[in-house]
Structures are given as C-alpha cells and as structure tokens.
Enzyme design. Sequence first.
Site, PDB file in Angstrom:
ATOM      1  N   LYS A 112      28.159  39.742  27.143  1.00  0.00           N
ATOM      2  CA  LYS A 112      28.855  38.661  27.854  1.00  0.00           C
ATOM      3  C   LYS A 112      28.136  38.346  29.161  1.00  0.00           C
ATOM      4  O   LYS A 112      27.857  39.241  29.961  1.00  0.00           O
ATOM      5  CB  LYS A 112      30.302  39.053  28.171  1.00  0.00           C
ATOM      6  CG  LYS A 112      31.057  37.954  28.928  1.00  0.00           C
ATOM      7  CD  LYS A 112      32.543  38.273  29.063  1.00  0.00           C
ATOM      8  CE  LYS A 112      32.900  38.978  30.341  1.00  0.00           C
ATOM      9  NZ  LYS A 112      32.865  38.124  31.543  1.00  0.00           N
ATOM     10  N   LYS A 132      34.150  29.593  31.812  1.00  0.00           N
ATOM     11  CA  LYS A 132      35.511  29.061  32.043  1.00  0.00           C
ATOM     12  C   LYS A 132      35.473  27.605  32.513  1.00  0.00           C
ATOM     13  O   LYS A 132      35.883  27.275  33.628  1.00  0.00           O
ATOM     14  CB  LYS A 132      36.261  29.930  33.057  1.00  0.00           C
ATOM     15  CG  LYS A 132      36.381  31.398  32.628  1.00  0.00           C
ATOM     16  CD  LYS A 132      37.220  32.194  33.600  1.00  0.00           C
ATOM     17  CE  LYS A 132      37.482  33.615  33.124  1.00  0.00           C
ATOM     18  NZ  LYS A 132      36.315  34.495  33.125  1.00  0.00           N
ATOM     19  N   THR A 152      44.636  36.661  34.232  1.00  0.00           N
ATOM     20  CA  THR A 152      45.423  37.890  34.409  1.00  0.00           C
ATOM     21  C   THR A 152      45.521  38.279  35.883  1.00  0.00           C
ATOM     22  O   THR A 152      46.345  39.101  36.252  1.00  0.00           O
ATOM     23  CB  THR A 152      44.828  39.056  33.605  1.00  0.00           C
ATOM     24  OG1 THR A 152      43.452  39.174  33.935  1.00  0.00           O
ATOM     25  CG2 THR A 152      44.985  38.851  32.124  1.00  0.00           C
ATOM     26  N   ARG A 176      32.080  47.907  32.759  1.00  0.00           N
ATOM     27  CA  ARG A 176      31.623  49.099  33.491  1.00  0.00           C
ATOM     28  C   ARG A 176      31.740  50.430  32.747  1.00  0.00           C
ATOM     29  O   ARG A 176      30.878  51.293  32.950  1.00  0.00           O
ATOM     30  CB  ARG A 176      32.331  49.146  34.846  1.00  0.00           C
ATOM     31  CG  ARG A 176      31.819  48.046  35.778  1.00  0.00           C
ATOM     32  CD  ARG A 176      32.760  47.758  36.917  1.00  0.00           C
ATOM     33  NE  ARG A 176      33.962  47.104  36.435  1.00  0.00           N
ATOM     34  CZ  ARG A 176      34.992  46.765  37.220  1.00  0.00           C
ATOM     35  NH1 ARG A 176      34.950  47.036  38.504  1.00  0.00           N
ATOM     36  NH2 ARG A 176      36.055  46.158  36.718  1.00  0.00           N
TER      37      ARG A 176
HETATM   38  O1  C5P Z   1      33.781  46.141  33.879  1.00  0.00           O
HETATM   39  P1  C5P Z   1      34.989  45.612  33.157  1.00  0.00           P
HETATM   40  O2  C5P Z   1      35.228  46.283  31.821  1.00  0.00           O
HETATM   41  O3  C5P Z   1      36.234  45.607  34.028  1.00  0.00           O
HETATM   42  O4  C5P Z   1      34.597  44.107  32.853  1.00  0.00           O
HETATM   43  C1  C5P Z   1      35.517  43.219  32.275  1.00  0.00           C
HETATM   44  C2  C5P Z   1      34.891  41.867  32.173  1.00  0.00           C
HETATM   45  O5  C5P Z   1      35.888  40.945  31.719  1.00  0.00           O
HETATM   46  C3  C5P Z   1      34.378  41.317  33.499  1.00  0.00           C
HETATM   47  O6  C5P Z   1      33.237  40.510  33.198  1.00  0.00           O
HETATM   48  C4  C5P Z   1      35.520  40.468  33.996  1.00  0.00           C
HETATM   49  O7  C5P Z   1      35.088  39.389  34.786  1.00  0.00           O
HETATM   50  C5  C5P Z   1      36.102  39.948  32.697  1.00  0.00           C
HETATM   51  N1  C5P Z   1      37.516  39.613  32.785  1.00  0.00           N
HETATM   52  C6  C5P Z   1      38.485  40.514  33.192  1.00  0.00           C
HETATM   53  N2  C5P Z   1      39.794  40.152  33.234  1.00  0.00           N
HETATM   54  C7  C5P Z   1      40.141  38.921  32.884  1.00  0.00           C
HETATM   55  C8  C5P Z   1      39.188  38.005  32.447  1.00  0.00           C
HETATM   56  C9  C5P Z   1      37.863  38.384  32.412  1.00  0.00           C
HETATM   57  O8  C5P Z   1      38.179  41.647  33.509  1.00  0.00           O
HETATM   58  N3  C5P Z   1      41.405  38.612  32.908  1.00  0.00           N
END
Ligand code: C5P
Length: 240
Positions: free
Chosen positions: A36, A65, A126, A217
Amino acid sequence: MLDEQARDRVIVAIDCDRQRALELADSLSGHAVWLKVGMTLFYAEGPSIVREFKERGFKVFLDLKFHDIPHQVRGAARSAALAGADLMSVHGLGSGAMLAACREGAEEAAAVRGDRPHLVAITVLTSMSQDSLTEIGVSDEVAVEAERLALLARANGIDGVVCSPREASRMRELVGDDGLVVTPGVRPAGAELGDQTRVATPASAIESGASHIVVGRPITGADDPVAAFEAIVDELRAVE
Ligand code: C5P
C-alpha cells in the site's frame, strides 16, 4: 505460492521513505502480494514509486482517498490507474456523482491498460468521533453515516469499503458477498499497538468479514519483516 488466498489478503502498508520502501519491497518480494502506497510516500515520490513496486511484481493499493469535484476525481482515478494501481480509495462523502466519476476514470484507464483497478470507499474515517461528525454538521450516529456512505458507494460503481475490523461484519452485509472490505487497525496478538487503539487480530478481522487486511508497522518495523509477514499468513491459513 503467490496465488494462495491467505497471502493475497494481506496488504503491507509501506509508510516510509523511498530507500526503505524499496528495501522492504525487495525483501518481501516472493512473499507478499500487495503493497500500500499512501499520501506521504506518493506525494514525495509520485507515480514512479507505484511503477517500481509493479516492476517488482507487486499489486499496489494506492490509498490517496480522492475527494474533489467529479471532473477532477475522474482524472485522478484515470491517472492513478495508468500509473499501475490495482486498488484505489475514494471518499464516500464526496457525493454519488463524485463516486460515479471515480468509476468512470478507472474505466477510461481500463480501456488503455486492459483491466480496471478496484475501488474502495472511505465511509467515516476511523479517526473521527461522534463530536467530529457534529462539528461538520452531520447529526446521525457514526454507524448510521458509515452505512449510508457504504450503500451510496456501492450504488455508484465502487467495489467496496475501507473500515475498522469492528465494522467489518456489518459492512460485509451491506456490500454483499462479492464486495471488498478492507480493514486497517490490525495487530497480531502481542504486537505493539503504535497509535492504533481499536484493533483486531488478522484472523478475527477476516472472520468478521474482511476480504483484505492492511498491516504496516507490525511487518515493516519488525526485525525480520518476512518472518512477520509469514506469521500473519500462517494465522490466516488457519481460518480459510
Ligand atoms: O502501521 P499500521 O499497521 O498502523 O498501518 C496502517 C495503515 O493503514 C497506515 O497506512 C494507515 O494510514 C492506514 N489506515 C489506518 N486507519 C484507517 C485508515 C487507514 O491505519 N482508518
């Protein structure tokens, strides 16, 4: 190996600079199917980062988005699709006309490249609370607003939604069996939460109705990203 369903369900969020992004792509090559690209990496590197991931054999979720007037969103969707994106996100809040324009842009690109990228709608971010909705003049409850926007998206040619794992089962009912339900906020048991609060494990997100999970992460920050990725795939195999 790469056509396996469990593997295809995990989208690795690459939220870092170009050099680290390419290092991660090289090490995950042959393991992960999806990467992504979000706004931070895209606005620094542009469409070339999508092409570089595609050249390494990945499918790319380009998470920009889109939210603008329909004419601009049609062009954005077309350009992003021509850069090679396989999945793209758009805000449901931009109106049915804007969502339909997004689909049209993706179809225009399909006429050139041969296939149409899939599209997912953001319903209510969220990060937004009931107070944030009130602040912008929306009096409905978060869940009601999210459901309305999911239905609007489906009615205007969008393939599915992005949502929290907690909303996945309701969203699955709304988008239907063939709709996409993409959930970030996923953490394997024992992983650091970082700034995520309402999290679910990979297996429980899929069991709730997600078609794909976004994990950043816990994979990209692990000492061994490939091992972290494979552990998630193992967890998903158990629930397929
Ligand atoms: O590192 P992590 O697993 O938290 O990354 C989650 C990814 O999903 C990030 O790129 C974040 O911007 C995206 N995201 C999120 N929550 C949302 C929408 C998108 O964490 N509601």
